[in-house]
Design an enzyme around this catalytic site. Structure first.
Site, PDB file in Angstrom:
ATOM      1  N   TRP A 167       0.861  -1.196   0.000  1.00 14.94           N
ATOM      2  CA  TRP A 167       0.000   0.000   0.000  1.00 14.94           C
ATOM      3  C   TRP A 167       0.893   1.240   0.000  1.00 14.94           C
ATOM      4  O   TRP A 167       1.857   1.315   0.773  1.00 14.94           O
ATOM      5  CB  TRP A 167      -0.886  -0.039   1.245  1.00 14.94           C
ATOM      6  CG  TRP A 167      -1.806   1.144   1.398  1.00 14.94           C
ATOM      7  CD1 TRP A 167      -2.576   1.719   0.432  1.00 14.94           C
ATOM      8  CD2 TRP A 167      -2.052   1.868   2.606  1.00 14.94           C
ATOM      9  NE1 TRP A 167      -3.295   2.764   0.975  1.00 14.94           N
ATOM     10  CE2 TRP A 167      -2.989   2.876   2.304  1.00 14.94           C
ATOM     11  CE3 TRP A 167      -1.590   1.767   3.920  1.00 14.94           C
ATOM     12  CZ2 TRP A 167      -3.462   3.779   3.248  1.00 14.94           C
ATOM     13  CZ3 TRP A 167      -2.062   2.661   4.858  1.00 14.94           C
ATOM     14  CH2 TRP A 167      -2.994   3.648   4.529  1.00 14.94           C
ATOM     15  N   ASP A 249      -1.226  -5.887   8.724  1.00 15.26           N
ATOM     16  CA  ASP A 249      -2.240  -4.928   8.316  1.00 15.26           C
ATOM     17  C   ASP A 249      -3.491  -5.720   7.952  1.00 15.26           C
ATOM     18  O   ASP A 249      -3.463  -6.574   7.065  1.00 15.26           O
ATOM     19  CB  ASP A 249      -1.729  -4.109   7.115  1.00 15.26           C
ATOM     20  CG  ASP A 249      -2.647  -2.932   6.810  1.00 15.26           C
ATOM     21  OD1 ASP A 249      -3.816  -2.958   7.237  1.00 15.26           O
ATOM     22  OD2 ASP A 249      -2.200  -1.994   6.124  1.00 15.26           O
ATOM     23  N   LYS A 284     -13.770  -0.307   5.650  1.00 15.85           N
ATOM     24  CA  LYS A 284     -14.359  -1.005   4.515  1.00 15.85           C
ATOM     25  C   LYS A 284     -15.479  -1.940   4.956  1.00 15.85           C
ATOM     26  O   LYS A 284     -16.562  -1.908   4.395  1.00 15.85           O
ATOM     27  CB  LYS A 284     -13.306  -1.839   3.769  1.00 15.85           C
ATOM     28  CG  LYS A 284     -11.916  -1.277   3.779  1.00 15.85           C
ATOM     29  CD  LYS A 284     -11.712  -0.137   2.805  1.00 15.85           C
ATOM     30  CE  LYS A 284     -10.339   0.464   3.043  1.00 15.85           C
ATOM     31  NZ  LYS A 284      -9.912   1.408   2.065  1.00 15.85           N
TER      32      LYS A 284
HETATM   33  C1  LMR Z   1      -6.735   2.648  -0.584  1.00 15.73           C
HETATM   34  O1  LMR Z   1      -5.724   1.957  -0.601  1.00 15.73           O
HETATM   35  O2  LMR Z   1      -7.238   3.144  -1.591  1.00 15.73           O
HETATM   36  C2  LMR Z   1      -7.445   2.869   0.723  1.00 15.73           C
HETATM   37  O3  LMR Z   1      -6.813   2.154   1.731  1.00 15.73           O
HETATM   38  C3  LMR Z   1      -7.636   4.302   1.036  1.00 15.73           C
HETATM   39  C4  LMR Z   1      -6.363   5.013   1.359  1.00 15.73           C
HETATM   40  O4  LMR Z   1      -6.347   5.700   2.382  1.00 15.73           O
HETATM   41  O5  LMR Z   1      -5.395   4.927   0.611  1.00 15.73           O
END
Ligand code: LMR
Length: 436
Positions: A167, A249, A284
């Site tokens: 992420w 996570d 979510k």
């Molecule tokens: C995403 O990855 O799109 C979500 O987890 C929202 C974010 O805060 O990035």
């Protein structure tokens, strides 16, 4: 050694000139500011690049094309294109408004019942509660940031190994607390499958004993590619053999295969490892994005270690945001504390999960007939909101600039934002950028 070689300089305060002294390095900074011909310090700031995920939504909102489509940020949209408020949430809020008697501060660790319920959801009663320290946090990101502060302050010599890719916000969150980071292989060269051998090799041969490893418990963000249960059991053994600390996570519980199924990776890890940090989010699975509600759960080897860890975690919270906001946690706690509302939540969550699976399948099917000849069947085993499409940065830019379709630069598509009725439009745009 302290350097006492200060230099004198003249400071202009209004009409008066005052003599001051400072270290020469400071004088260089001050001279540089002065020579930029502005008396204002903020005028010297450089503009930061937009956030790689949330920044796209800003551009999307400014796009005047009526046919625009936002498949960047991870939010669920129903068939009408809305991010709905779940019915169980509406009912819990109604009860809360009626019954709420105070807006007094929460404890640093948050709503006590909520913290117990977070542990229940993650572990299903399989861990001695005295070994667990749970804090309510502002979303999953808040939990990660507290974990980062705790690791930097209390476990200072360790490095954090993150999957490549991960992420986009993981790296800045941990870097902002000064946690040293390394990456381990996660996605294979075909960009569609899990590189288990690469991950195992990196953790076994490159990580130092005692380092921390960031893992996505399910619905890996950005790829949607998860290890199998057998691979999770092997990963658990690799962590245990090198005493690597799992930092997990857990933002998508219930969006992959089911609430308990998605937690099974954590159960496998804890079968072989006595310690872990788990950051979960209810953005979510309860649709509570803007309420910022999540948790940090630390599992220690025994009760006294859990108590000590909790005291340190609370110190990190206190100097960040003092104590968490009540409303989101109160909603979750009301739902999980009531059988009927919990059942309603399970049904609504299953509805979202099933629809995401269907949308992914519909995308694969529609691509087959889109004329690009490109087979996206590799998306079918992927889990959760996201799929790694394999589109490159140039194709992603073309999608945005020529079709007003927004996906993340890595090629990540938010499947949960797709729409049955607009699938044809999406697939012909994807086919167009692949062909040209
Ligand atoms: C995403 O990855 O799109 C979500 O987890 C929202 C974010 O805060 O990035």
């Amino acid at each position: 050694m302290v350097d006492h070689a200060f230099v004198d300089y003249d400071l202009q305060i209004g009409a008066a000139t005052v003599r001051r002294s400072c270290h020469p390095s400071l004088l260089i900074v001050m001279t540089a500011s002065a020579s930029s011909k502005t008396p204002y310090r903020f005028n010297l700031l450089a503009t930061a690049p937009p956030d790689s995920i949330l920044g796209l939504t800003e551009t999307f909102l400014a796009d005047t094309n009526p046919n625009k489509m936002n498949l960047s940020v991870g939010v669920y949209k129903d068939a009408t294109g809305q991010t709905p408020i779940l019915r169980c949430v509406k009912e819990a809020e109604r009860r809360l408004v009626e019954g709420e008697v105070t807006k007094g501060y929460l404890p640093i660790s948050g709503v006590p019942e909520y913290c117990g319920q977070v542990g229940e959801l993650i572990f299903g009663g399989n861990i001695d509660p005295s070994r667990i320290a749970t804090l309510q946090t502002p979303g999953g990101t808040g939990g990660l940031r507290i974990a980062a502060g705790f690791i930097a302050g209390q476990l200072s010599s360790i490095r954090l190994w993150t999957p490549n890719p991960t992420w986009a916000n993981h790296l800045p969150v941990f870097a902002s607390e000064g946690v040293p980071m390394e990456s381990y292989r996660y996605l294979a060269a075909d960009r569609t499958s899990f590189d288990f051998e690469g991950m195992a090799d990196d953790l076994q041969n490159n990580a130092k004993p005692g380092d921390a490893v960031l893992l996505h418990a399910c619905c890996h963000n950005p790829t949607g590619v998860d290890p199998t249960p057998e691979q999770w059991a092997d990963i658990a053994q690799i962590l245990a053999a090198k005493r690597l600390l799992p930092v997990i996570d857990f933002a998508y519980q219930g969006f992959g295969k089911g609430l308990q199924e998605d937690a099974s990776s954590i159960h496998a890890i804890l079968k072989a490892n006595a310690e872990a940090i788990i950051c979960n989010s209810f953005s979510k699975n309860f649709g509570l994005y803007s309420e910022r509600v999540g948790g940090l759960t630390l599992v220690a080897a025994d009760a006294s270690a859990a108590t000590a860890a909790m005291s340190q975690l609370k110190k990190v919270v206190r100097c960040n945001y003092s104590n968490p906001p009540r409303h989101g946690a109160a909603i979750v706690s009301t739902i999980l504390g009531d059988e009927t509302l919990t059942e309603m939540w399970h049904d609504e969550l299953a509805e979202m999960r099933t629809r995401i699976h269907q949308l992914r399948a519909q995308f694969v099917e529609t691509m087959k007939t889109s004329g690009s000849g490109h087979d996206f069947s590799f998306l079918l085993p992927q889990n959760g909101m996201f799929s790694y499409s394999g589109l490159n940065q140039m194709q992603v830019d073309q999608l945005k600039n020529q079709h007003s379709i927004y996906i993340v630069g890595s090629g990540r598509i938010n499947v949960a934002g797709m729409n049955e009725d607009r699938m044809g439009q999406l697939c012909s745009a994807v086919a167009d950028v692949i062909e040209n």
